[in-house]
Design an enzyme around this catalytic site. Structure first.
Site, mmCIF file in Angstrom:
data_model
loop_
_atom_site.group_PDB
_atom_site.id
_atom_site.type_symbol
_atom_site.label_atom_id
_atom_site.label_comp_id
_atom_site.label_asym_id
_atom_site.label_seq_id
_atom_site.Cartn_x
_atom_site.Cartn_y
_atom_site.Cartn_z
ATOM 1 C CB ILE A 38 -6.861 3.914 -11.657
ATOM 2 C CG1 ILE A 38 -8.081 3.803 -10.921
ATOM 3 C CG2 ILE A 38 -6.642 2.642 -11.664
ATOM 4 C CD1 ILE A 38 -9.398 2.986 -11.649
ATOM 5 C CG HIS A 39 -1.813 5.355 -8.849
ATOM 6 N ND1 HIS A 39 -0.294 5.445 -7.836
ATOM 7 C CD2 HIS A 39 -2.899 5.519 -7.658
ATOM 8 C CE1 HIS A 39 -0.392 5.389 -6.735
ATOM 9 N NE2 HIS A 39 -1.652 5.682 -6.427
ATOM 10 N N GLY A 40 -0.799 3.187 -10.152
ATOM 11 C CA GLY A 40 0.635 2.290 -10.265
ATOM 12 C C GLY A 40 0.625 1.452 -9.534
#
Length: 304
Positions: free
Chosen positions: A156-158
Site C-alpha cells: 500500500i503506497h501512493g
C-alpha cells in the site's frame, strides 16, 4: 537535519527552489524515490543521512504524501529510531518556513494557510465554497469479490492508496504475505497507509485462500495485493481461482533482471509466473489505471 523525500525529483526541486530564495541550506537534504527502488533502499538512504546527526531528535523527515513509499519507509525507520520525527505534506512554502527558523508545528499551520484562490478582484472568492465534493460512488455487489489482484513489492503506497483503490472503488484491501503477518511494525505501517473508509485484511496465503473459498467476502470489493508472486501460487494451489493478475511493481533484488520500468524478476519469479500462466491466470502489466494493459508473459520471455 531536515530530510525532504518525494516520489521523483520533487524533493530535490523543492529544496533547489527554496535555496534560490533563502540561500544555501546545509541542514537540509533531499532524497528522490524512483523505480525500481524498494522500501529497503529508502530506509538505507535514511540511515545514511541519520549517520550525520548527533541528536536523533534533530532528525526530521518530511515526505510528500502520507501513504506513499517514502512515508511508509520513514515510519519503519522511526520504529528503529523512535526519537526522530516524521511529517508529510512537503511543499515549497513549508520548506521556506523551516529554512527561516520557524518551528515545524507553526510552519505546518502556515503551510495550510497558503492554499487559497488568488484574484486581482474579489469576484471569485466563493469558488472553493461552491465547488461540490466528489460524489461517492455506489458500491455494487459482485459475483467475484476479487475485483483486482496486484503484485506490488511496495504494497500500500501512493499509487495504490490514491489511485488504484479509488478507481476500483474497493471496499477492502487484502494484503497476503507470510512475513508481514508476523511483523507488528509492518502491519502498523500498512494500517497507517490504508485510505480512510477502506477495510484492511492482512493474511497468510493459506488464511486468505481459506476465507475466499468460504465466500467470506461476498458483497465486498476486494483489492488483493501481494509483494511476492509466490503467495499467489500458493493460493492457486489451495484451490483459489484467479482470473487475471496485474504485475505492477517488483523492485530490483540480487540476481534480478529488469523487464519493465517498475518490474525486475528473479529466476524464482519466472518459475512462479510460468506456473500461474499454466493454470489459466492472465498476467498483465499496468503501473497506474490510466496506463494501457500490457501482456506480461511476452515481456517476461523477452526480458529473461
Amino acid at each position: 537535519m531536515y530530510v525532504l523525500v518525494s516520489h521523483g525529483n520533487y524533493a530535490e526541486a523543492t529544496l533547489a527552489s527554496c535555496e534560490i530564495i533563502a540561500g544555501k541550506l546545509p541542514n537540509f537534504t533531499a532524497i528522490s524515490f524512483h523505480d525500481p527502488m524498494s522500501v529497503a533502499d529508502l530506509i538505507a538512504a535514511y540511515a545514511n543521512a541519520f549517520s550525520k546527526v548527533k541528536d536523533p531528535a534533530d532528525f526530521i523527515i518530511v515526505t510528500d504524501i502520507p501513504n506513499g513509499s517514502p512515508a511508509n519507509a520513514a515510519l519503519q525507520f522511526k520504529h528503529q529510531h523512535p526519537d526522530i520525527h516524521v511529517f508529510s505534506g512537503l511543499s515549497l512554502g513549508l520548506v521556506l518556513a523551516l529554512a527561516t527558523g520557524t518551528p515545524i508545528a507553526e510552519a505546518l499551520e502556515q503551510s495550510k494557510a497558503i492554499i487559497k484562490e488568488l484574484s486581482l478582484h474579489n469576484d471569485r472568492t466563493e469558488f472553493l465554497k461552491q465547488t461540490p465534493a466528489n460524489p461517492v460512488k455506489e458500491v455494487n455487489d459482485t459475483v467475484n469479490p476479487l475485483i483486482n489482484i496486484r503484485v506490488d513489492a511496495r504494497l500500500i503506497h501512493g499509487q495504490v492508496a490514491t489511485m488504484w483503490t479509488r478507481t476500483l472503488n474497493a471496499t477492502r484491501i487484502m494484503v497476503v504475505d507470510d512475513q508481514i503477518v508476523k511483523s507488528e511494525v509492518q502491519k502498523m505501517t500498512l494500517k497507517t497507509a490504508v485510505p480512510g473508509g477502506v477495510h484492511l485484511s492482512i493474511l497468510t496465503p493459506a488464511g486468505a485462500a481459506k476465507r475466499i473459498l468460504a465466500d467470506q467476502y461476498q458483497g465486498q470489493r476486494v483489492f488483493l495485493i501481494v509483494r511476492n508472486p509466490k503467495a499467489l501460487q500458493e493460493m492457486v494451489a489451495a484451490g483459489v481461482k484467479l482470473d487475471s493478475v496485474n504485475v505492477g511493481n517488483l523492485s530490483m533484488a540480487a540476481g534480478a533482471k529488469q523487464i519493465a520500468k517498475s518490474v525486475a524478476v528473479t529466476a524464482e519469479d519466472v518459475t512462479v509466473f510460468d506456473y500461474l500462466a499454466a493454470h489459466g491466470v492472465k498476467l498483465y502489466h499496468q503501473m497506474v489505471p490510466n496506463d494501457p494493459k500490457v501482456d506480461f508473459m511476452p515481456l517476461l520471455k523477452k526480458g529473461v
